[in-house]
Scaffold this motif. Structure first.
Motif, PDB file in Angstrom:
ATOM      1  N   VAL A   1       0.854  -1.184   0.000  1.00 18.35           N
ATOM      2  CA  VAL A   1       0.000   0.000   0.000  1.00 18.35           C
ATOM      3  C   VAL A   1       0.891   1.235   0.000  1.00 18.35           C
ATOM      4  CG1 VAL A   1      -1.757   1.317   1.237  1.00 18.35           C
ATOM      5  CG2 VAL A   1      -1.868  -1.182   1.209  1.00 18.35           C
ATOM      6  N   GLU A   2       0.685   2.105  -0.962  1.00 19.15           N
ATOM      7  CA  GLU A   2       1.426   3.363  -1.037  1.00 19.15           C
ATOM      8  C   GLU A   2       0.519   4.487  -0.560  1.00 19.15           C
ATOM      9  OE1 GLU A   2       4.509   5.399  -4.135  1.00 19.15           O
ATOM     10  OE2 GLU A   2       2.613   4.671  -4.975  1.00 19.15           O
ATOM     11  N   VAL A   3       0.983   5.237   0.427  1.00 20.18           N
ATOM     12  CA  VAL A   3       0.220   6.351   0.984  1.00 20.18           C
ATOM     13  C   VAL A   3       0.861   7.649   0.517  1.00 20.18           C
ATOM     14  CG1 VAL A   3      -0.620   7.460   3.085  1.00 20.18           C
ATOM     15  CG2 VAL A   3      -0.405   4.964   2.997  1.00 20.18           C
ATOM     16  N   LEU A   4       0.086   8.470  -0.199  1.00 19.46           N
ATOM     17  CA  LEU A   4       0.609   9.685  -0.799  1.00 19.46           C
ATOM     18  C   LEU A   4      -0.085  10.918  -0.219  1.00 19.46           C
ATOM     19  CD1 LEU A   4       0.605   8.468  -4.508  1.00 19.46           C
ATOM     20  CD2 LEU A   4       2.600   8.658  -3.009  1.00 19.46           C
ATOM     21  N   VAL A   5       0.706  11.896   0.177  1.00 14.14           N
ATOM     22  CA  VAL A   5       0.201  13.222   0.558  1.00 14.14           C
ATOM     23  C   VAL A   5       0.430  14.130  -0.640  1.00 14.14           C
ATOM     24  CG1 VAL A   5       0.351  15.122   2.195  1.00 14.14           C
ATOM     25  CG2 VAL A   5       0.824  12.775   2.956  1.00 14.14           C
ATOM     26  N   GLU A   6      -0.633  14.730  -1.150  1.00  9.26           N
ATOM     27  CA  GLU A   6      -0.539  15.470  -2.402  1.00  9.26           C
ATOM     28  C   GLU A   6      -1.142  16.868  -2.280  1.00  9.26           C
ATOM     29  OE1 GLU A   6      -0.954  11.694  -5.496  1.00  9.26           O
ATOM     30  OE2 GLU A   6      -2.737  12.838  -4.933  1.00  9.26           O
ATOM     31  N   LYS A   7      -0.500  17.818  -2.944  1.00  7.79           N
ATOM     32  CA  LYS A   7      -1.070  19.147  -3.122  1.00  7.79           C
ATOM     33  C   LYS A   7      -1.411  19.292  -4.595  1.00  7.79           C
ATOM     34  CE  LYS A   7      -0.509  24.082  -2.300  1.00  7.79           C
ATOM     35  NZ  LYS A   7       0.325  25.160  -1.720  1.00  7.79           N
ATOM     36  N   THR A   8      -2.681  19.552  -4.885  1.00  7.30           N
ATOM     37  CA  THR A   8      -3.149  19.569  -6.266  1.00  7.30           C
ATOM     38  C   THR A   8      -2.919  20.942  -6.900  1.00  7.30           C
ATOM     39  OG1 THR A   8      -5.401  20.204  -5.609  1.00  7.30           O
ATOM     40  CG2 THR A   8      -4.887  17.847  -5.695  1.00  7.30           C
ATOM     41  N   THR A   9      -3.111  20.997  -8.195  1.00  7.78           N
ATOM     42  CA  THR A   9      -2.898  22.237  -8.934  1.00  7.78           C
ATOM     43  C   THR A   9      -3.880  23.327  -8.529  1.00  7.78           C
ATOM     44  OG1 THR A   9      -4.268  21.306 -10.709  1.00  7.78           O
ATOM     45  CG2 THR A   9      -1.882  21.104 -10.946  1.00  7.78           C
ATOM     46  N   ASP A  10      -5.034  22.947  -7.974  1.00  8.13           N
ATOM     47  CA  ASP A  10      -6.000  23.963  -7.530  1.00  8.13           C
ATOM     48  C   ASP A  10      -5.808  24.348  -6.066  1.00  8.13           C
ATOM     49  OD1 ASP A  10      -6.880  21.688  -6.325  1.00  8.13           O
ATOM     50  OD2 ASP A  10      -8.851  21.638  -7.285  1.00  8.13           O
ATOM     51  N   GLY A  11      -4.709  23.879  -5.445  1.00  6.28           N
ATOM     52  CA  GLY A  11      -4.368  24.310  -4.097  1.00  6.28           C
ATOM     53  C   GLY A  11      -4.914  23.459  -2.980  1.00  6.28           C
ATOM     54  N   ASN A  12      -5.624  22.373  -3.281  1.00  5.39           N
ATOM     55  CA  ASN A  12      -6.154  21.502  -2.238  1.00  5.39           C
ATOM     56  C   ASN A  12      -5.127  20.455  -1.820  1.00  5.39           C
ATOM     57  OD1 ASN A  12      -8.729  22.705  -2.114  1.00  5.39           O
ATOM     58  ND2 ASN A  12      -9.420  21.551  -3.895  1.00  5.39           N
ATOM     59  N   ILE A  13      -5.276  19.971  -0.604  1.00  9.06           N
ATOM     60  CA  ILE A  13      -4.401  18.920  -0.079  1.00  9.06           C
ATOM     61  C   ILE A  13      -5.240  17.674   0.180  1.00  9.06           C
ATOM     62  CG2 ILE A  13      -2.908  18.244   1.848  1.00  9.06           C
ATOM     63  CD1 ILE A  13      -2.089  21.117   2.141  1.00  9.06           C
ATOM     64  N   ARG A  14      -4.702  16.543  -0.190  1.00  7.74           N
ATOM     65  CA  ARG A  14      -5.428  15.285  -0.024  1.00  7.74           C
ATOM     66  C   ARG A  14      -4.452  14.159   0.295  1.00  7.74           C
ATOM     67  NH1 ARG A  14      -6.704  14.767  -6.509  1.00  7.74           N
ATOM     68  NH2 ARG A  14      -4.678  13.926  -7.139  1.00  7.74           N
ATOM     69  N   ILE A  15      -5.032  13.068   0.774  1.00  6.71           N
ATOM     70  CA  ILE A  15      -4.269  11.837   1.008  1.00  6.71           C
ATOM     71  C   ILE A  15      -4.905  10.734   0.173  1.00  6.71           C
ATOM     72  CG2 ILE A  15      -3.908   9.990   2.683  1.00  6.71           C
ATOM     73  CD1 ILE A  15      -3.105  11.930   4.708  1.00  6.71           C
ATOM     74  N   ARG A  16      -4.049   9.994  -0.538  1.00  2.03           N
ATOM     75  CA  ARG A  16      -4.525   8.849  -1.312  1.00  2.03           C
ATOM     76  C   ARG A  16      -3.737   7.611  -0.916  1.00  2.03           C
ATOM     77  NH1 ARG A  16      -4.263   8.091  -6.537  1.00  2.03           N
ATOM     78  NH2 ARG A  16      -2.321   9.236  -6.826  1.00  2.03           N
ATOM     79  N   ALA A  17      -4.425   6.496  -0.814  1.00  4.28           N
ATOM     80  CA  ALA A  17      -3.780   5.200  -0.606  1.00  4.28           C
ATOM     81  C   ALA A  17      -4.063   4.342  -1.838  1.00  4.28           C
ATOM     82  CB  ALA A  17      -4.313   4.517   0.656  1.00  4.28           C
ATOM     83  N   ARG A  18      -3.033   3.729  -2.376  1.00  2.93           N
ATOM     84  CA  ARG A  18      -3.175   2.926  -3.598  1.00  2.93           C
ATOM     85  C   ARG A  18      -2.324   1.676  -3.490  1.00  2.93           C
ATOM     86  NH1 ARG A  18       1.418   3.850  -6.813  1.00  2.93           N
ATOM     87  NH2 ARG A  18       0.353   3.202  -8.726  1.00  2.93           N
ATOM     88  N   ARG A  19      -2.697   0.667  -4.253  1.00  3.01           N
ATOM     89  CA  ARG A  19      -1.880  -0.541  -4.296  1.00  3.01           C
ATOM     90  C   ARG A  19      -0.570  -0.260  -5.022  1.00  3.01           C
ATOM     91  NH1 ARG A  19      -6.791  -4.611  -5.929  1.00  3.01           N
ATOM     92  NH2 ARG A  19      -7.582  -4.949  -3.806  1.00  3.01           N
ATOM     93  N   CYS A  20       0.476  -0.960  -4.614  1.00  2.76           N
ATOM     94  CA  CYS A  20       1.776  -0.809  -5.269  1.00  2.76           C
ATOM     95  C   CYS A  20       2.513  -2.139  -5.203  1.00  2.76           C
ATOM     96  CB  CYS A  20       2.595   0.298  -4.593  1.00  2.76           C
ATOM     97  SG  CYS A  20       3.077  -0.057  -2.895  1.00  2.76           S
ATOM     98  N   ASN A  21       3.684  -2.190  -5.869  1.00  3.13           N
ATOM     99  CA  ASN A  21       4.522  -3.390  -5.856  1.00  3.13           C
ATOM    100  C   ASN A  21       3.742  -4.610  -6.356  1.00  3.13           C
ATOM    101  OD1 ASN A  21       7.026  -4.683  -5.292  1.00  3.13           O
ATOM    102  ND2 ASN A  21       6.197  -5.506  -3.387  1.00  3.13           N
ATOM    103  N   MET A  22       3.020  -4.412  -7.471  1.00  2.00           N
ATOM    104  CA  MET A  22       2.142  -5.455  -8.003  1.00  2.00           C
ATOM    105  C   MET A  22       2.615  -5.898  -9.385  1.00  2.00           C
ATOM    106  SD  MET A  22      -0.503  -5.659  -5.753  1.00  2.00           S
ATOM    107  CE  MET A  22      -1.903  -6.270  -6.680  1.00  2.00           C
ATOM    108  N   ASP A  23       2.344  -7.151  -9.712  1.00  2.00           N
ATOM    109  CA  ASP A  23       2.445  -7.628 -11.081  1.00  2.00           C
ATOM    110  C   ASP A  23       1.345  -8.651 -11.301  1.00  2.00           C
ATOM    111  OD1 ASP A  23       3.278 -10.032  -9.944  1.00  2.00           O
ATOM    112  OD2 ASP A  23       5.401  -9.696 -10.383  1.00  2.00           O
TER     113      ASP A  23
END
Length: 472
Positions: A417-439
């Motif tokens: 699970v990859e947890v990302l803290v992101e600031k978007t182009t419109d100035g908002n901040i969000r957290i996303r969790a996504r699957r990673c290290n997959m094949d």
């Protein structure tokens, strides 16, 4: 893919691109196939001292297989899709429509993309036979070029194929197992795509798009207006023909995250409303990257225009997530996980395509367990027994240690699970969790994923409440 007139761009590398300045990249066919052709053009443009490379232009063509008597909602979707494609591409799109019982040309008539309505087919074997025909390369005729079969297949399926144990889908599946058959077809196209032999067979991307019942129009206001897109099979509700056609066009020509993915969609997009802009479509399809397991919006960031000024809210959240991830270091004891994990810093950079100007995060990587490694199939057990007994019963003699060749096996990807803290182009901040290290061989560890996502969601809620109280 079609690279004529700059209509296909695989990468947005500065100084070496064939993209028109007037709009986003467009692609018909496999991303990998276009990448190979795109490299020829980029080498030709960027290395002027090299001899010119000739890339033959191809005709934009889409193959559609549908029985409009079985699928009543297909006709309005295809009519609208034809209009959208011809508006999007400078050159006209040739759309060849066949019924499943007609004599469909071998090689798919050199179409780049094939759209198959699963409800028009009988079962998995029907789909496999159809794909075996349209994916077959044809020999050159009278000195012509070798035929190129479709390199991207879209399968239009239905909501509920993965929820046949829940109402109302259990009732829909009660007689004849309709949804079970659709699910088998979805699994078939994914298996065929993943089994392609690199270097011997043409690359094949797939996209599975699940619609609910198709409405007669896209009329809708308030909450009824708008398109929802999610990975897998989780949404409910109907979809308008214009909304369905727009989703198909985005999956075909614009969205790389739609490739080799399964998505479900519902909602409407009234014709009189302005079409969604590129950034909005990109954000809607971003959930397919991974795919996404969680998204939490935490509000606006700092409105500083000076890039040298750090966003204090973003930095605080980034540090908070880093500290939260330390709970999983040193083993799984006390974390509720059933799988050992390893915590690493995420190296995923910001992306204009994702609409992200700043990004930071961690990866919680699942590790190999003894349980799975100790399992041996019947064939593997026989080979091991033969190896143990070799040399003693007239079979091959045992090799001496000096003659044994060491084989270094590539480590398996166990998921994470990859947890990302992101600031978007419109100035908002969000957290996303996504699957990673997959094949393709990774077994999804849903229980461990659920534990991590639940813990992350609770932690973020706590952080937001603490900021509201302190005002920091």
């Amino acid at each position: 893919g079609d690279l004529g007139d700059g209509e296909v761009v695989v990468s947005g590398d500065e100084g070496c691109t064939t993209e028109d300045d007037g709009g986003p990249s467009k692609l018909l066919g496999s991303v990998d196939a276009a990448r190979r052709r795109g490299q020829l053009l980029s080498d030709n443009e960027c290395e002027l001292d090299e001899p010119a490379v000739s890339v033959t232009a191809v005709e934009n063509r889409v193959l559609v297989v549908v029985d409009e008597k079985k699928d009543k909602g297909a006709a309005p979707i295809l009519n609208r899709l034809t209009t959208l494609l011809n508006e999007a591409f400078d050159s006209n799109i040739v759309i060849d429509t066949y019924s499943p019982t007609s004599n469909i040309p071998i090689g798919g008539k050199n179409a780049q993309t094939a759209i198959l309505f699963a409800s028009s087919l009988n079962d998995r074997s029907s789909l496999e036979n159809l794909l075996g025909r349209i994916l077959k390369r044809t020999a050159p005729v009278a000195g012509g070029a070798v035929g190129m079969p479709p390199s991207h297949v879209l399968v239009v399926s239905a909501l509920g194929t993965e929820r046949t144990n829940k109402m109302p889908y259990s009732m829909q599946n009660l007689f004849g197992g309709k949804l079970d058959k659709l699910r088998e077809m979805e699994q078939a196209i994914a298996a065929i795509s993943r089994s392609r032999i690199v270097g011997k067979q043409n690359p094949l991307d797939y996209t599975i798009v699940k619609f609910g019942d198709v409405k007669s129009s896209d009329d809708g206001t308030g909450e009824d207006a708008g398109i929802s897109i999610q990975p897998g099979d989780v949404l409910e509700g109907e979809i308008g023909p214009n909304a369905a056609a727009n989703v198909l066009m985005q999956a075909m020509a614009y969205q790389p995250y739609a490739r080799n993915s399964t998505l479900c969609t519902s909602g409407s997009l009234p014709l009189e409303d302005a079409s969604l802009d590129t950034a909005t479509w990109n954000d809607k399809f971003l959930c397919l990257s991974g795919p996404e397991l969680l998204r939490v919006e935490v509000g606006r960031g700092a409105d500083d225009t000076d890039d040298r000024v750090l966003d204090s809210k973003f930095e605080q959240l980034r540090q908070y997530v880093k500290q939260w991830s330390m709970n999983y270091e040193g083993g799984r004891k006390g974390t509720g996980l059933t799988t050992p994990v390893l915590v690493r810093k995420s190296r995923k950079p910001p992306s204009d395509f994702d609409g992200v100007v700043d990004r930071s995060g961690v990866q919680i990587l699942f590790q190999t367990t003894n349980t799975g490694d100790r399992y041996k199939s019947a064939t593997e057990e026989k080979k091991n027994e033969k190896a143990r007994n070799s040399g003693g019963d007239g079979s091959e003699p045992k090799k001496s240690p000096s003659s044994t060749t060491l084989v270094v096996a590539k480590g398996r990807k166990e998921g994470g699970v990859e947890v990302l803290v992101e600031k978007t182009t419109d100035g908002n901040i969000r957290i996303r969790a996504r699957r990673c290290n997959m094949d393709n061989k990774t077994i999804v560890k849903e229980m461990s994923e659920e534990v991590i996502v639940r813990s992350l969601k609770k932690a973020v809620e706590t952080w937001v409440k603490a900021r509201d109280v302190t005002g920091l």
